[in-house]
Design a protein around this motif. Structure first.
Motif, PDB file in Angstrom:
ATOM      1  N   ARG A  74       0.850  -1.183   0.000  1.00 21.16           N
ATOM      2  CA  ARG A  74       0.000   0.000   0.000  1.00 21.16           C
ATOM      3  C   ARG A  74       0.890   1.240   0.000  1.00 21.16           C
ATOM      4  N   ARG A  75       0.649   2.143  -0.945  1.00 23.44           N
ATOM      5  CA  ARG A  75       1.487   3.341  -1.043  1.00 23.44           C
ATOM      6  C   ARG A  75       0.639   4.583  -1.162  1.00 23.44           C
TER       7      ARG A  75
ATOM      8  N   THR B 248      -4.050   6.751  -2.446  1.00 21.06           N
ATOM      9  CA  THR B 248      -3.589   5.544  -1.772  1.00 21.06           C
ATOM     10  C   THR B 248      -3.805   4.381  -2.726  1.00 21.06           C
ATOM     11  N   LEU B 249      -2.708   3.780  -3.163  1.00 21.74           N
ATOM     12  CA  LEU B 249      -2.769   2.691  -4.135  1.00 21.74           C
ATOM     13  C   LEU B 249      -2.362   1.368  -3.506  1.00 21.74           C
TER      14      LEU B 249
ATOM     15  N   ASP C 225      -5.785  -2.223  -6.618  1.00 20.36           N
ATOM     16  CA  ASP C 225      -6.191  -1.052  -7.401  1.00 20.36           C
ATOM     17  C   ASP C 225      -5.494  -1.040  -8.759  1.00 20.36           C
ATOM     18  N   VAL C 226      -4.208  -1.308  -8.743  1.00 21.11           N
ATOM     19  CA  VAL C 226      -3.418  -1.276  -9.970  1.00 21.11           C
ATOM     20  C   VAL C 226      -3.834  -2.419 -10.896  1.00 21.11           C
ATOM     21  N   THR C 227      -4.041  -3.592 -10.342  1.00 25.83           N
ATOM     22  CA  THR C 227      -4.477  -4.743 -11.141  1.00 25.83           C
ATOM     23  C   THR C 227      -5.831  -4.475 -11.783  1.00 25.83           C
ATOM     24  N   LYS C 228      -6.761  -3.937 -11.021  1.00 22.45           N
ATOM     25  CA  LYS C 228      -8.090  -3.614 -11.557  1.00 22.45           C
ATOM     26  C   LYS C 228      -7.974  -2.607 -12.693  1.00 22.45           C
TER      27      LYS C 228
END
Length: 95
Positions: free
Chosen positions: A4-5, A19-20, A24-27
């Motif tokens: 989580r970043r 906040t990623l 989230d990135v995969t979606k």
């Protein structure tokens, strides 16, 4: 790298914190298609920005180029810094 970043982007005199997570990135990547890039980028930005900043961010996303630039900046910052070298394969065949 943590899963989580928090990433803060500055646009003019405003800052937006996102906040990623890997989910989230995969979606985001999985929802992009040849004919559908703006909606996934918009969804990524709106769902990951801090809630109190959402109303200020949304009008900026009316410009599709801005939407893609913001999503691109997030992805660039989220990704790890690694050195990748592609080695050329040998064209000689062994007999």
């Amino acid at each position: 790298m943590t899963d989580r970043r928090e990433i803060t982007l500055e646009l003019g005199d405003q800052e937006f914190t996102f906040t990623l997570t890997p989910a989230d990135v995969t979606k985001y990547f999985n929802s992009m298609t040849q004919n559908n890039k703006i909606a996934p980028a918009n969804n990524l930005l709106v769902t990951t920005v801090h809630q109190e900043q959402r109303a200020t961010l949304k009008p900026m996303l009316g410009n599709p180029v801005m939407t893609l630039q913001l999503a691109g900046a997030l992805m660039e910052e989220y990704g790890p810094n690694v050195d990748i070298i592609v080695k050329k394969s040998s064209s000689t065949l062994s007999a």
